[in-house]
Design a protein around this motif. Sequence first.
Motif, PDB file in Angstrom:
ATOM      1  N   GLU A  31       2.042  -6.768 -38.586  1.00  0.00           N
ATOM      2  CA  GLU A  31       3.250  -7.360 -38.019  1.00  0.00           C
ATOM      3  C   GLU A  31       4.206  -6.079 -37.886  1.00  0.00           C
ATOM      4  O   GLU A  31       5.160  -6.156 -37.095  1.00  0.00           O
ATOM      5  CB  GLU A  31       4.054  -8.331 -38.789  1.00  0.00           C
ATOM      6  N   LYS A  44       6.095  -6.517 -34.378  1.00  0.00           N
ATOM      7  CA  LYS A  44       5.080  -7.634 -33.477  1.00  0.00           C
ATOM      8  C   LYS A  44       6.251  -8.709 -33.367  1.00  0.00           C
ATOM      9  O   LYS A  44       6.252  -9.616 -34.500  1.00  0.00           O
ATOM     10  CB  LYS A  44       3.660  -8.147 -33.789  1.00  0.00           C
ATOM     11  N   ARG A  45       6.759  -8.914 -32.197  1.00  0.00           N
ATOM     12  CA  ARG A  45       7.398 -10.219 -31.904  1.00  0.00           C
ATOM     13  C   ARG A  45       6.943 -11.179 -30.932  1.00  0.00           C
ATOM     14  O   ARG A  45       5.922 -10.821 -30.331  1.00  0.00           O
ATOM     15  CB  ARG A  45       8.734  -9.762 -31.549  1.00  0.00           C
ATOM     16  N   SER A  46       7.577 -12.237 -30.557  1.00  0.00           N
ATOM     17  CA  SER A  46       7.130 -13.192 -29.537  1.00  0.00           C
ATOM     18  C   SER A  46       6.939 -12.378 -28.247  1.00  0.00           C
ATOM     19  O   SER A  46       6.191 -12.626 -27.449  1.00  0.00           O
ATOM     20  CB  SER A  46       8.172 -14.289 -29.452  1.00  0.00           C
ATOM     21  N   ALA A  47       7.767 -11.438 -27.971  1.00  0.00           N
ATOM     22  CA  ALA A  47       7.848 -10.405 -26.432  1.00  0.00           C
ATOM     23  C   ALA A  47       6.678  -9.533 -26.683  1.00  0.00           C
ATOM     24  O   ALA A  47       6.738  -8.802 -25.802  1.00  0.00           O
ATOM     25  CB  ALA A  47       9.338 -10.208 -26.358  1.00  0.00           C
TER      26      ALA A  47
END
Length: 149
Positions: free
Chosen positions: A99, A131-134
């Motif tokens: 992540e 690492k994100r939703s976007a």
Amino acid sequence: MFKKFVLLGAIAFANPALAQLAPGVRMPPEIGAAYGKLGKAMMAHDASAVRDIWAEDFVVNSPNNTVMRREDVIGVMERDFLEYRDFHKHITFIGEKPEVTVVMGYDTMIPLKGPGAGKQVMRPFTDIWAKRSAGWQLIARQATIATVK
């Protein structure tokens, strides 16, 4: 006063081939692509595109030893204070976790404005990507001017 002179150094990634990787260091494709988008957005002064890459909670410990949030730095970019020549990004370490990815190295450049203007500057940096939703977003950056020649 010095807030307007923040230097970020993403310009080399407008063309990721301009970055020099130390032997054995591999750039994750997703991070390289994000740097490429960021460099292009910075050079075009495209605040909307920069916001897509910098997380909403992005912070930078800038070369002038101030901590700035995303909108502060975007304001600097929009006022055209981020100009360099002879910019080179040297990547010496990339640490990957599922992540989070940490990228370390140093930039060499000649800033046209701000600290070290007109002189060659070496600026070590640490970038932290999450690492994100976007997708992969830059959440933090530290950049310190180490030498001015």
